[in-house]
Scaffold this motif. Structure first.
Motif, PDB file in Angstrom:
ATOM      1  N   THR A  14      45.555  36.545  38.984  1.00 54.73           N
ATOM      2  CA  THR A  14      44.532  36.221  39.453  1.00 54.73           C
ATOM      3  C   THR A  14      45.311  34.636  40.476  1.00 54.73           C
ATOM      4  O   THR A  14      44.919  35.070  41.447  1.00 54.73           O
ATOM      5  CB  THR A  14      43.646  35.719  39.079  1.00 54.73           C
ATOM      6  OG1 THR A  14      44.064  34.426  38.638  1.00 54.73           O
ATOM      7  CG2 THR A  14      43.263  37.280  39.221  1.00 54.73           C
ATOM      8  N   ASP A  15      46.805  34.089  39.360  1.00 53.75           N
ATOM      9  CA  ASP A  15      47.172  32.638  40.014  1.00 53.75           C
ATOM     10  C   ASP A  15      48.711  33.539  40.546  1.00 53.75           C
ATOM     11  O   ASP A  15      48.548  32.619  41.957  1.00 53.75           O
ATOM     12  CB  ASP A  15      47.707  32.259  38.925  1.00 53.75           C
ATOM     13  CG  ASP A  15      46.292  31.571  37.813  1.00 53.75           C
ATOM     14  OD1 ASP A  15      45.863  31.076  37.938  1.00 53.75           O
ATOM     15  OD2 ASP A  15      46.524  31.051  37.028  1.00 53.75           O
ATOM     16  N   LEU A  21      48.318  35.231  43.111  1.00 54.01           N
ATOM     17  CA  LEU A  21      47.806  35.903  44.044  1.00 54.01           C
ATOM     18  C   LEU A  21      46.707  35.139  45.238  1.00 54.01           C
ATOM     19  O   LEU A  21      47.356  35.439  46.441  1.00 54.01           O
ATOM     20  CB  LEU A  21      45.869  36.801  44.175  1.00 54.01           C
ATOM     21  CG  LEU A  21      46.895  38.846  43.503  1.00 54.01           C
ATOM     22  CD1 LEU A  21      45.521  39.062  43.207  1.00 54.01           C
ATOM     23  CD2 LEU A  21      47.149  38.940  44.860  1.00 54.01           C
ATOM     24  N   ARG A  22      46.328  34.594  44.182  1.00 49.34           N
ATOM     25  CA  ARG A  22      46.097  32.852  45.043  1.00 49.34           C
ATOM     26  C   ARG A  22      47.156  32.026  45.699  1.00 49.34           C
ATOM     27  O   ARG A  22      46.628  31.112  46.321  1.00 49.34           O
ATOM     28  CB  ARG A  22      44.959  32.115  44.266  1.00 49.34           C
ATOM     29  CG  ARG A  22      43.817  32.639  43.669  1.00 49.34           C
ATOM     30  CD  ARG A  22      42.960  31.955  42.724  1.00 49.34           C
ATOM     31  NE  ARG A  22      41.488  32.455  42.703  1.00 49.34           N
ATOM     32  CZ  ARG A  22      41.139  32.520  41.688  1.00 49.34           C
ATOM     33  NH1 ARG A  22      41.479  32.717  40.600  1.00 49.34           N
ATOM     34  NH2 ARG A  22      40.897  33.256  41.552  1.00 49.34           N
ATOM     35  N   GLU A  23      48.353  32.340  45.068  1.00 46.45           N
ATOM     36  CA  GLU A  23      49.287  31.106  46.156  1.00 46.45           C
ATOM     37  C   GLU A  23      50.031  32.233  47.405  1.00 46.45           C
ATOM     38  O   GLU A  23      49.827  31.693  48.322  1.00 46.45           O
ATOM     39  CB  GLU A  23      50.937  31.819  44.852  1.00 46.45           C
ATOM     40  CG  GLU A  23      50.308  30.887  43.591  1.00 46.45           C
ATOM     41  CD  GLU A  23      51.630  30.485  42.686  1.00 46.45           C
ATOM     42  OE1 GLU A  23      52.880  30.904  43.263  1.00 46.45           O
ATOM     43  OE2 GLU A  23      51.413  29.856  41.888  1.00 46.45           O
ATOM     44  N   VAL A  56      44.354  34.158  50.673  1.00 50.22           N
ATOM     45  CA  VAL A  56      43.092  33.525  50.400  1.00 50.22           C
ATOM     46  C   VAL A  56      41.963  34.368  50.015  1.00 50.22           C
ATOM     47  O   VAL A  56      42.366  35.627  50.776  1.00 50.22           O
ATOM     48  CB  VAL A  56      42.636  32.908  52.007  1.00 50.22           C
ATOM     49  CG1 VAL A  56      41.036  32.019  51.586  1.00 50.22           C
ATOM     50  CG2 VAL A  56      43.776  32.054  52.479  1.00 50.22           C
ATOM     51  N   THR A  57      42.168  33.588  48.827  1.00 48.63           N
ATOM     52  CA  THR A  57      41.251  35.145  48.137  1.00 48.63           C
ATOM     53  C   THR A  57      39.230  34.830  47.731  1.00 48.63           C
ATOM     54  O   THR A  57      39.281  33.792  47.362  1.00 48.63           O
ATOM     55  CB  THR A  57      41.777  35.501  46.634  1.00 48.63           C
ATOM     56  OG1 THR A  57      41.705  34.417  45.596  1.00 48.63           O
ATOM     57  CG2 THR A  57      43.734  36.017  46.963  1.00 48.63           C
ATOM     58  N   VAL A 101      36.717  37.453  41.908  1.00 43.71           N
ATOM     59  CA  VAL A 101      38.021  37.864  41.445  1.00 43.71           C
ATOM     60  C   VAL A 101      36.284  38.992  40.489  1.00 43.71           C
ATOM     61  O   VAL A 101      35.797  38.266  39.776  1.00 43.71           O
ATOM     62  CB  VAL A 101      38.690  38.306  40.229  1.00 43.71           C
ATOM     63  CG1 VAL A 101      39.323  38.656  39.715  1.00 43.71           C
ATOM     64  CG2 VAL A 101      39.755  37.090  41.284  1.00 43.71           C
ATOM     65  N   VAL A 118      40.212  42.035  43.850  1.00 44.64           N
ATOM     66  CA  VAL A 118      40.072  40.871  44.912  1.00 44.64           C
ATOM     67  C   VAL A 118      40.211  41.249  45.874  1.00 44.64           C
ATOM     68  O   VAL A 118      40.637  41.447  46.991  1.00 44.64           O
ATOM     69  CB  VAL A 118      41.292  40.356  44.261  1.00 44.64           C
ATOM     70  CG1 VAL A 118      41.335  38.799  45.382  1.00 44.64           C
ATOM     71  CG2 VAL A 118      40.822  40.023  42.856  1.00 44.64           C
ATOM     72  N   ALA A 122      41.118  40.106  49.989  1.00 47.43           N
ATOM     73  CA  ALA A 122      41.821  38.674  50.252  1.00 47.43           C
ATOM     74  C   ALA A 122      41.866  38.843  51.477  1.00 47.43           C
ATOM     75  O   ALA A 122      42.330  39.988  52.550  1.00 47.43           O
ATOM     76  CB  ALA A 122      43.325  38.986  49.288  1.00 47.43           C
ATOM     77  N   ARG A 146      46.746  34.312  54.440  1.00 49.50           N
ATOM     78  CA  ARG A 146      46.934  32.770  55.326  1.00 49.50           C
ATOM     79  C   ARG A 146      47.227  32.284  56.547  1.00 49.50           C
ATOM     80  O   ARG A 146      46.450  30.741  56.960  1.00 49.50           O
ATOM     81  CB  ARG A 146      47.873  31.938  53.826  1.00 49.50           C
ATOM     82  CG  ARG A 146      47.259  31.932  52.424  1.00 49.50           C
ATOM     83  CD  ARG A 146      48.949  31.025  52.186  1.00 49.50           C
ATOM     84  NE  ARG A 146      48.163  30.723  50.531  1.00 49.50           N
ATOM     85  CZ  ARG A 146      46.653  30.661  49.726  1.00 49.50           C
ATOM     86  NH1 ARG A 146      46.102  29.601  50.845  1.00 49.50           N
ATOM     87  NH2 ARG A 146      46.606  30.163  49.212  1.00 49.50           N
ATOM     88  N   ARG A 159      34.517  32.215  48.535  1.00 48.26           N
ATOM     89  CA  ARG A 159      34.633  32.091  47.223  1.00 48.26           C
ATOM     90  C   ARG A 159      33.159  31.429  46.364  1.00 48.26           C
ATOM     91  O   ARG A 159      32.221  31.785  46.372  1.00 48.26           O
ATOM     92  CB  ARG A 159      34.493  30.799  47.212  1.00 48.26           C
ATOM     93  CG  ARG A 159      36.712  30.879  47.637  1.00 48.26           C
ATOM     94  CD  ARG A 159      37.268  29.402  47.452  1.00 48.26           C
ATOM     95  NE  ARG A 159      38.700  29.872  48.114  1.00 48.26           N
ATOM     96  CZ  ARG A 159      40.011  29.896  47.446  1.00 48.26           C
ATOM     97  NH1 ARG A 159      39.504  29.411  46.239  1.00 48.26           N
ATOM     98  NH2 ARG A 159      40.968  30.343  47.282  1.00 48.26           N
TER      99      ARG A 159
END
Length: 57
Positions: free
Chosen positions: A17-18, A20-22, A25-26, A29, A43, A45, A48, A57
């Protein structure tokens, strides 16, 4: 916006998940157990660059 599904070992869910967040924009989860003991993560998404479609969120 799109949906991503990840199947991984439970100890790797935070790493997945980290990562994916990089890249995206998620939204929140959603985690479920798979039949083989692994974790299924879902997720929502958005890219960006597409700031008009942000998941909640």
């Amino acid at each position: 916006m799109f949906e991503i599904r990840i199947i991984c070992d439970p100890e790797h869910t935070d790493d997945a998940t980290d990562a994916l967040r990089e890249g995206f924009v998620t939204g929140p989860v959603r985690r479920y157990e798979a039949r083989n003991g692994r974790a299924r993560l879902y997720v929502t998404a958005a890219l960006r660059t597409n700031v008009t479609e942000l998941p909640e969120r």
